[in-house]
Design a protein around this motif. Structure first.
Motif, mmCIF file in Angstrom:
data_model
loop_
_atom_site.group_PDB
_atom_site.id
_atom_site.type_symbol
_atom_site.label_atom_id
_atom_site.label_comp_id
_atom_site.label_asym_id
_atom_site.label_seq_id
_atom_site.Cartn_x
_atom_site.Cartn_y
_atom_site.Cartn_z
ATOM 1 N N ILE A 225 26.111 35.100 14.075
ATOM 2 C CA ILE A 225 25.101 36.154 14.059
ATOM 3 C C ILE A 225 25.619 37.445 14.695
ATOM 4 O O ILE A 225 25.260 38.549 14.269
ATOM 5 C CB ILE A 225 23.806 35.675 14.763
ATOM 6 N N SER A 226 26.483 37.332 15.692
ATOM 7 C CA SER A 226 27.040 38.535 16.317
ATOM 8 C C SER A 226 27.957 39.266 15.344
ATOM 9 O O SER A 226 27.944 40.503 15.270
ATOM 10 C CB SER A 226 27.815 38.165 17.584
ATOM 11 N N ALA A 227 28.749 38.512 14.604
ATOM 12 C CA ALA A 227 29.624 39.131 13.611
ATOM 13 C C ALA A 227 28.808 39.765 12.491
ATOM 14 O O ALA A 227 29.170 40.824 11.959
ATOM 15 C CB ALA A 227 30.587 38.090 13.044
ATOM 16 N N LEU A 228 27.680 39.124 12.148
ATOM 17 C CA LEU A 228 26.810 39.698 11.119
ATOM 18 C C LEU A 228 26.257 41.040 11.579
ATOM 19 O O LEU A 228 26.195 42.005 10.807
ATOM 20 C CB LEU A 228 25.674 38.720 10.804
ATOM 21 N N ARG A 229 25.863 41.117 12.838
ATOM 22 C CA ARG A 229 25.372 42.395 13.362
ATOM 23 C C ARG A 229 26.463 43.462 13.302
ATOM 24 O O ARG A 229 26.197 44.618 12.933
ATOM 25 C CB ARG A 229 24.897 42.254 14.805
ATOM 26 N N ARG A 230 27.689 43.099 13.644
ATOM 27 C CA ARG A 230 28.774 44.076 13.595
ATOM 28 C C ARG A 230 28.976 44.596 12.179
ATOM 29 O O ARG A 230 29.257 45.785 11.973
ATOM 30 C CB ARG A 230 30.074 43.439 14.116
ATOM 31 N N ALA A 231 28.815 43.705 11.201
ATOM 32 C CA ALA A 231 28.949 44.156 9.817
ATOM 33 C C ALA A 231 27.852 45.154 9.465
ATOM 34 O O ALA A 231 28.098 46.166 8.807
ATOM 35 C CB ALA A 231 28.903 42.949 8.876
ATOM 36 N N VAL A 232 26.610 44.867 9.923
ATOM 37 C CA VAL A 232 25.507 45.795 9.671
ATOM 38 C C VAL A 232 25.762 47.119 10.385
ATOM 39 O O VAL A 232 25.571 48.203 9.816
ATOM 40 C CB VAL A 232 24.162 45.174 10.115
ATOM 41 N N GLU A 233 26.193 47.072 11.643
ATOM 42 C CA GLU A 233 26.487 48.286 12.407
ATOM 43 C C GLU A 233 27.480 49.186 11.685
ATOM 44 O O GLU A 233 27.394 50.411 11.738
ATOM 45 C CB GLU A 233 27.072 47.915 13.773
ATOM 46 N N ASN A 234 28.436 48.556 11.020
ATOM 47 C CA ASN A 234 29.506 49.310 10.381
ATOM 48 C C ASN A 234 29.212 49.657 8.924
ATOM 49 O O ASN A 234 30.119 50.035 8.178
ATOM 50 C CB ASN A 234 30.813 48.532 10.498
ATOM 51 N N GLY A 235 27.936 49.533 8.540
ATOM 52 C CA GLY A 235 27.514 50.027 7.242
ATOM 53 C C GLY A 235 27.868 49.154 6.061
ATOM 54 O O GLY A 235 27.814 49.613 4.910
ATOM 55 N N VAL A 236 28.205 47.878 6.308
ATOM 56 C CA VAL A 236 28.582 46.996 5.195
ATOM 57 C C VAL A 236 27.379 46.679 4.319
ATOM 58 O O VAL A 236 27.489 46.570 3.098
ATOM 59 C CB VAL A 236 29.227 45.703 5.736
ATOM 60 N N GLY A 237 26.211 46.511 4.928
ATOM 61 C CA GLY A 237 25.038 46.195 4.148
ATOM 62 C C GLY A 237 23.814 45.982 5.016
ATOM 63 O O GLY A 237 23.798 46.342 6.201
ATOM 64 N N ILE A 238 22.787 45.367 4.402
ATOM 65 C CA ILE A 238 21.502 45.092 5.059
ATOM 66 C C ILE A 238 21.426 43.602 5.376
ATOM 67 O O ILE A 238 21.829 42.765 4.573
ATOM 68 C CB ILE A 238 20.329 45.487 4.138
ATOM 69 N N ALA A 239 20.887 43.268 6.550
ATOM 70 C CA ALA A 239 20.728 41.857 6.914
ATOM 71 C C ALA A 239 19.503 41.690 7.800
ATOM 72 O O ALA A 239 19.018 42.644 8.418
ATOM 73 C CB ALA A 239 21.967 41.330 7.630
ATOM 74 N N VAL A 240 19.020 40.484 7.848
ATOM 75 C CA VAL A 240 17.956 40.110 8.789
ATOM 76 C C VAL A 240 18.625 39.706 10.090
ATOM 77 O O VAL A 240 19.503 38.843 10.118
ATOM 78 C CB VAL A 240 17.108 38.960 8.227
ATOM 79 N N LEU A 241 18.201 40.336 11.195
ATOM 80 C CA LEU A 241 18.778 40.083 12.516
ATOM 81 C C LEU A 241 17.665 39.806 13.522
ATOM 82 O O LEU A 241 16.550 40.329 13.380
ATOM 83 C CB LEU A 241 19.582 41.290 12.993
ATOM 84 N N PRO A 242 17.957 39.022 14.561
ATOM 85 C CA PRO A 242 16.974 38.889 15.640
ATOM 86 C C PRO A 242 16.835 40.204 16.389
ATOM 87 O O PRO A 242 17.822 40.919 16.610
ATOM 88 C CB PRO A 242 17.581 37.790 16.530
#
Length: 296
Positions: A225-242
């Motif tokens: 989940i932390s890596a997923l957030r980093r991807a969202v932060e860097n503009g890769v795409g949209i995701a559901v995050l806590p």
């Protein structure tokens, strides 16, 4: 030598009379006298000079009294240490939780706990696999689902809320989706949860406004989940995050407020045998006391 007799002898020597020793022990004067006489018979030496004014230790009695007194002192010290291990918050405390919660939610908060209880040595074990509390693989667990084992005590500590997020840079480039249907034209990121079916709802963007058999495709799947957030932060795409991952990040924007998003109840869990251990109790109380301000 019989310890019960030695215990009564010690009380009599301390009290200076059979009557007072009996009062301290909850025995009659005659019962104390019989036990002392039996001990003298066993040892074949007199232990007291009996006078109208009370008891005086013989030379042999004084030797025995010093030894028994040392044993009593050591036993009391041992009892205190055993009580301290149960009552005083100290020692090793092993807490297990998921990589995401441990990295981003728990570790920023344990400093306050350790200041309150400096004698506790805390170890945090991060794993997305659930360690076996009954087998003492850890003392305490923070889990994102309610434990089902009968011998595990559980306490809900907070609700984990999820929302859809995108970065400021992503929204500038691709625009902000205003409806679920708009997601068809956006880059969806997936939290890869192969074994934890209870986490599948986190990937609700794939199904929102779509037939279950026709989910939106993912351009990236990440099992952390932390890596997923980093991807969202860097503009890769949209995701559901806590929300606890996103609230302090000024580069993330919550989108689609009308969408139905998942929630997970987080539980503190520990084995039944650990319920009286002081370090477990104070850790539980610390989390529960602060749960309201930490409820994300």
């Amino acid at each position: 030598m019989d310890w019960d007799k030695l215990r009564i002898f010690h009380a009599a020597a301390e009290a200076g009379s059979f009557t007072h020793a009996g009062e301290a022990l909850g025995l009659s004067q005659s019962a104390v006298s019989r036990q002392i006489s039996a001990l003298e018979t066993d040892l074949q030496v007199p232990l007291f000079h009996r006078h109208a004014r009370g008891l005086i230790l013989t030379e042999q009695g004084d030797v025995l009294f010093r030894t028994v007194r040392d044993v009593v002192v050591k036993l009391e010290a041992t009892r205190t240490r055993l009580s301290d291990s149960r009552e005083r918050p100290h020692g090793d405390l092993r807490v297990t939780t998921t990589v995401g919660i441990g990295t981003n939610w728990l570790t920023p908060r344990v400093g306050e706990f350790l200041e309150l209880y400096p004698d506790i040595k805390l170890t945090i074990l991060l794993s997305d696999d659930e360690l076996d509390l009954s087998m003492r693989e850890a003392d305490v667990a923070i889990r994102v689902r309610e434990p089902v084992q009968a011998d595990i005590i559980r306490r809900r500590i907070f609700t984990m809320h999820f929302h859809a997020y995108a970065s400021v840079a992503y929204l500038k480039r691709f625009g902000e989706p205003k409806s679920l249907e708009d997601l068809d034209n956006h880059r969806i990121l997936t939290y890869g949860v192969l074994a934890q079916n209870y986490l599948n709802n986190i990937n609700s963007l794939h199904f929102a406004g779509r037939e279950p058999k026709n989910p939106r495709p993912s351009i990236l799947t990440v099992n952390n989940i932390s890596a997923l957030r980093r991807a969202v932060e860097n503009g890769v795409g949209i995701a559901v995050l806590p929300d606890y991952l996103a609230v302090a990040d000024t580069q993330l924007v919550r989108i689609l407020p009308q969408a139905d998003m998942p929630e997970l109840e987080c539980y503190l869990a520990y084995a039944e045998e650990m319920k009286s251990v002081a370090r477990v109790r104070v850790f539980r109380d610390f989390l529960v006391a602060n749960a309201q301000r930490w409820d994300y």
